[in-house]
Enzyme design. Structure first.
Site, PDB file in Angstrom:
ATOM      1  N   GLU A 114       0.696  -1.329  -0.149  1.00 34.78           N
ATOM      2  CA  GLU A 114      -0.158  -0.085  -0.048  1.00 34.78           C
ATOM      3  C   GLU A 114       0.951   1.185   0.085  1.00 34.78           C
ATOM      4  OE1 GLU A 114      -2.455  -1.023   3.281  1.00 34.78           O
ATOM      5  OE2 GLU A 114      -3.790  -2.051   2.036  1.00 34.78           O
ATOM      6  N   CYS A 127       3.355   8.302   1.484  1.00 39.49           N
ATOM      7  CA  CYS A 127       4.211   7.309   2.317  1.00 39.49           C
ATOM      8  C   CYS A 127       4.435   6.083   1.341  1.00 39.49           C
ATOM      9  CB  CYS A 127       3.138   7.224   3.510  1.00 39.49           C
ATOM     10  SG  CYS A 127       3.624   6.004   4.575  1.00 39.49           S
ATOM     11  N   CYS A 134       7.045  -7.076   6.803  1.00 38.07           N
ATOM     12  CA  CYS A 134       8.001  -6.526   7.403  1.00 38.07           C
ATOM     13  C   CYS A 134       8.668  -7.871   8.258  1.00 38.07           C
ATOM     14  CB  CYS A 134       7.735  -5.409   8.441  1.00 38.07           C
ATOM     15  SG  CYS A 134       8.946  -4.660   9.261  1.00 38.07           S
ATOM     16  N   CYS A 138       7.047  -5.407  15.610  1.00 37.70           N
ATOM     17  CA  CYS A 138       6.794  -4.615  16.656  1.00 37.70           C
ATOM     18  C   CYS A 138       5.295  -4.802  17.275  1.00 37.70           C
ATOM     19  CB  CYS A 138       7.055  -3.073  16.135  1.00 37.70           C
ATOM     20  SG  CYS A 138       8.514  -2.638  15.509  1.00 37.70           S
ATOM     21  N   CYS A 141       2.154  -2.656  15.883  1.00 40.80           N
ATOM     22  CA  CYS A 141       2.193  -2.684  14.413  1.00 40.80           C
ATOM     23  C   CYS A 141       1.233  -3.641  13.731  1.00 40.80           C
ATOM     24  CB  CYS A 141       3.508  -2.114  13.943  1.00 40.80           C
ATOM     25  SG  CYS A 141       3.511  -2.163  12.140  1.00 40.80           S
ATOM     26  N   CYS A 372      -0.653   5.460  10.036  1.00 38.91           N
ATOM     27  CA  CYS A 372       0.617   4.704  10.353  1.00 38.91           C
ATOM     28  C   CYS A 372       0.172   3.308  11.223  1.00 38.91           C
ATOM     29  CB  CYS A 372       1.130   5.570  11.504  1.00 38.91           C
ATOM     30  SG  CYS A 372       1.694   7.038  11.057  1.00 38.91           S
TER      31      CYS A 372
HETATM   32  N1  SAH Z   1       9.573   0.063   9.837  1.00 39.78           N
HETATM   33  C1  SAH Z   1       9.848   1.589   9.754  1.00 39.78           C
HETATM   34  C2  SAH Z   1       9.107   2.357   9.113  1.00 39.78           C
HETATM   35  C3  SAH Z   1       7.434   2.191   8.871  1.00 39.78           C
HETATM   36  S1  SAH Z   1       6.336   2.414  10.229  1.00 39.78           S
HETATM   37  C4  SAH Z   1       9.636   2.120  11.373  1.00 39.78           C
HETATM   38  O1  SAH Z   1       9.194   1.148  12.091  1.00 39.78           O
HETATM   39  O2  SAH Z   1      10.270   3.176  11.610  1.00 39.78           O
HETATM   40  C5  SAH Z   1       6.094   4.278  10.361  1.00 39.78           C
HETATM   41  C6  SAH Z   1       6.013   4.736  11.706  1.00 39.78           C
HETATM   42  O3  SAH Z   1       4.792   4.274  12.147  1.00 39.78           O
HETATM   43  C7  SAH Z   1       6.701   4.118  12.825  1.00 39.78           C
HETATM   44  O4  SAH Z   1       7.240   5.233  13.732  1.00 39.78           O
HETATM   45  C8  SAH Z   1       5.985   3.089  13.562  1.00 39.78           C
HETATM   46  O5  SAH Z   1       6.469   2.799  14.580  1.00 39.78           O
HETATM   47  C9  SAH Z   1       4.663   3.901  13.610  1.00 39.78           C
HETATM   48  N2  SAH Z   1       3.517   2.836  13.660  1.00 39.78           N
HETATM   49  C10 SAH Z   1       3.578   1.388  13.615  1.00 39.78           C
HETATM   50  N3  SAH Z   1       2.277   0.948  14.055  1.00 39.78           N
HETATM   51  C11 SAH Z   1       1.480   2.233  14.492  1.00 39.78           C
HETATM   52  C12 SAH Z   1       0.333   2.005  14.976  1.00 39.78           C
HETATM   53  N4  SAH Z   1      -0.468   1.269  15.077  1.00 39.78           N
HETATM   54  N5  SAH Z   1      -0.206   3.325  15.419  1.00 39.78           N
HETATM   55  C13 SAH Z   1       0.690   4.552  15.170  1.00 39.78           C
HETATM   56  N6  SAH Z   1       1.849   4.453  14.628  1.00 39.78           N
HETATM   57  C14 SAH Z   1       2.299   3.117  14.327  1.00 39.78           C
HETATM   58 FE1  SF4 Z   2       8.149  -3.141  10.863  1.00 39.49          FE
HETATM   59 FE2  SF4 Z   2       5.877  -1.851  11.977  1.00 39.49          FE
HETATM   60 FE3  SF4 Z   2       8.053  -2.421  13.298  1.00 39.49          FE
HETATM   61 FE4  SF4 Z   2       8.002  -0.666  11.406  1.00 39.49          FE
HETATM   62  S1  SF4 Z   2       6.757  -0.636  13.105  1.00 39.49           S
HETATM   63  S2  SF4 Z   2       9.622  -2.114  11.777  1.00 39.49           S
HETATM   64  S3  SF4 Z   2       6.934  -1.605   9.761  1.00 39.49           S
HETATM   65  S4  SF4 Z   2       6.725  -4.059  12.477  1.00 39.49           S
END
Ligand code: SAH
Ligand code: SF4
Length: 397
Positions: A114, A127, A134, A138, A141, A372
């Site tokens: 996406e 974005c 991934c 996390c 996420c 995000c």
């Molecule tokens: N993988 C990279 C970039 C993609 S995520 C990273 O983790 O930095 C982009 C941002 O969205 C990151 O700061 C991530 O921690 C945040 N993010 C992920 N899941 C989220 C959620 N459910 N609500 C708000 N931010 C989130």
């Molecule tokens: Fe991967 Fe989501 Fe963690 Fe970013 S926040 S490194 S996209 S698992």
């Protein structure tokens, strides 16, 4: 589990696309179809212009290229971008495109990513995703729960910018024809953030090659100051990112203590906070004018206390930094909740009083699951019930 194993299931299409190639790769493509060496440089210059200034999708439109070469190119190459299989437009103007990528085995689910466009009054931010899924996990996420993982090619990364320009009518000739007001000299896509699906520093070479094409002043022309790469903290690649790509850096910090960050961002067990901040301190080109953005997701009763805010400020002392507070975007099945608004305000005030601008990132496109951390391929589509639950959540927060 800190990481999943990537499945490299990409099979290049039989007829390769020129989209996303840098000058060296375009040169190779021209040599491969028999263009004599003495002509290569000039032909690369022409192709570059048609590809990245004009956004041409048909070899026949390349009027400065000889008819014979156009025919030859059309036989051996394409100008194909990632295929748009769905477009959703949010009530707030955010657009999300679901892109299908080539290279799946027969019978395998298609690979999808996406890409999200967020218009604001003074800019338009795209974005962009760097991987299908991934490898990291996390815990807050949604993308991290997706099983399938593969790296995107440079063409698929640059292709997202091209698709956005196509869909928005954001090529110079289209803008001249009056298809939509722009922000920067009429442009609609003015900024790029590598904040979609995937960990960009785990796909370093492709992301580097792609971003150098996107930033090229004679082509797509989005300057490095307007490109931000977000990482969850792949420490060994951070200095390379500064040296070899030179874009702005955002770091997903989210916690001020290792025991908590180990849970939220399991990669922390490999590269703990101290090592991460040391890499940030040494980021090439860092100055007060070029700060690192620290992202901090606001999770209710997890990392949102005033003590956390004070510790955050102490931790970042001496690093030219911006702090970006992100309200948690919920997804079905998550164990987290977004912090209450007054808690976010209290947190933000402490950060602000310590001298940091601390914008709270307004959630955009929640109604279309484009915010995000909500991105997840439709190939792992939510069931109808989950969708309803999610919409209910979005409506009530
Ligand atoms: N993988 C990279 C970039 C993609 S995520 C990273 O983790 O930095 C982009 C941002 O969205 C990151 O700061 C991530 O921690 C945040 N993010 C992920 N899941 C989220 C959620 N459910 N609500 C708000 N931010 C989130
Ligand atoms: Fe991967 Fe989501 Fe963690 Fe970013 S926040 S490194 S996209 S698992």
């Amino acid at each position: 589990m800190v990481e999943k194993t990537p499945l490299e299931r990409y099979m290049p299409p039989r007829t390769p696309s020129l989209v996303g190639l840098n000058r060296a790769a375009l040169g190779d493509a021209l040599r491969a179809v028999g263009v004599p060496e003495r002509m290569v440089k000039m032909r690369v210059r022409q192709l570059w212009h048609w590809l990245y200034v004009r956004g041409t999708r048909d070899f026949d439109e390349m009027t400065s290229v000889s008819k014979d070469l156009r025919t030859l190119l059309a036989r051996h190459c394409t100008l194909v971008r990632p295929e748009v299989v769905a477009e959703q437009i949010s009530q707030d103007g955010t657009r999300k495109w679901l892109l299908r990528l080539p290279g799946e085995h027969v019978g395998e689910r298609p690979h999808e990513v996406e890409c999200v466009y967020i218009p604001e009054t003074d800019r338009g931010t795209l974005c962009v995703s760097s991987q299908v899924g991934c490898t990291l996990t996390c815990s807050f996420c949604h993308t991290g729960t997706q099983r399938l993982v593969r790296n995107l090619t440079p063409g698929e990364i640059v292709g997202q910018v091209m698709v956005a320009r196509d869909r928005l009518g954001d090529w110079p000739h289209a803008r001249a024809a009056g298809q939509g007001p722009g922000t920067d000299g009429g442009r609609l896509v003015t900024n790029v953030v590598m904040m979609g699906m995937g960990e960009p520093l785990y796909n370093f070479e492709a992301v580097r090659d792609a971003l150098l094409v996107v930033a090229d002043g004679d082509g797509l022309g989005i300057s490095k100051r307007r490109i931000t790469l977000s990482t969850s903290g792949v420490v060994p690649e951070i200095s390379r990112c500064g040296a070899e790509i030179g874009v702005m850096l955002a770091v997903s910090l989210h916690a001020v203590r290792d025991d908590l960050r180990d849970v939220l961002v399991p990669l922390n067990r490999k590269y703990p906070i101290r090592a991460l901040l040391e890499a940030c301190r040494n980021y090439p080109g860092l100055s007060n004018a070029r700060r690192i953005t620290f992202e901090y997701v606001m999770l209710k009763d997890v990392n949102d206390s005033p003590e956390d805010a004070k510790a955050l400020v102490r931790l970042l002392r001496g690093i030219p930094a911006k702090i970006n507070l992100i309200p948690f975007n919920p997804w079905p099945g998550t164990r987290y909740e977004c912090s209450d608004w007054d808690q976010i305000e209290k947190f933000s005030e402490i950060v602000f009083n310590a001298g940091y601008a601390s914008p709270v990132r307004t959630p955009r496109g929640r109604d279309i699951l484009a915010a995000c951390g909500q991105l997840k391929s439709a190939s792992e589509k939510l069931g109808a019930r989950e969708r309803l639950a999610l919409r209910a959540m979005a409506a009530t927060d």
